[in-house]
Scaffold this motif. Structure first.
Motif, short mmCIF file in Angstrom:
data_model
loop_
_atom_site.label_atom_id
_atom_site.label_comp_id
_atom_site.label_asym_id
_atom_site.label_seq_id
_atom_site.Cartn_x
_atom_site.Cartn_y
_atom_site.Cartn_z
N ARG A 247 64.82 -24.30 -19.13
CA ARG A 247 64.45 -22.85 -18.95
C ARG A 247 65.15 -22.18 -17.92
O ARG A 247 65.31 -20.87 -18.11
N LYS B 49 62.48 -28.08 -17.21
CA LYS B 49 62.66 -27.17 -16.07
C LYS B 49 64.07 -26.51 -15.90
O LYS B 49 64.19 -25.28 -15.84
N THR C 195 68.46 -20.92 -19.44
CA THR C 195 68.04 -20.11 -20.28
C THR C 195 68.13 -18.46 -19.68
O THR C 195 68.50 -17.69 -20.23
#
Length: 80
Positions: A19, A16, A22
Motif C-alpha cells: 500500500r 502495508k 502504491t
C-alpha cells in the motif's frame, strides 16, 4: 528518494508495504510526464537524435524513444 525507498523496504507487513509503495508510485506519476516533456525538448534541439539524447541522459536510445512516444500519445489524448 533513496531514503524513502529504503524506508519502504523496512515495512515488515507485506500488505502495508504494498500500500505504501502504491502511494509513492501514485505521487511519482506526474514526474514521468515531466520527464517526457524534457525529453521532447531535448530531441527538438538542432541535430539531436535518440542516441545523442540517450547519451546525455545515460539512457539507452530505445528508452528515450519509449519516453518520447509515451509523451506524444498523452499529448494526442489531451488534444482530442
Amino acid at each position: 528518494m533513496l531514503d524513502a525507498m529504503a524506508a519502504l523496504e523496512r515495512i515488515t507487513d507485506p500488505v502495508k508495504r504494498a500500500r505504501a509503495m502504491t502511494r509513492v508510485l501514485d505521487e511519482l506519476k506526474p514526474l514521468a510526464g515531466r520527464r517526457g516533456e524534457v525529453v521532447a525538448q531535448l530531441l527538438a534541439r538542432p541535430g539531436a537524435t535518440l542516441r545523442s539524447v540517450g547519451a546525455d541522459l545515460e539512457l539507452h536510445w530505445t528508452t528515450v524513444r519509449s519516453i518520447r512516444d509515451s509523451h506524444l500519445r498523452k499529448q494526442e489524448k489531451t488534444s482530442d
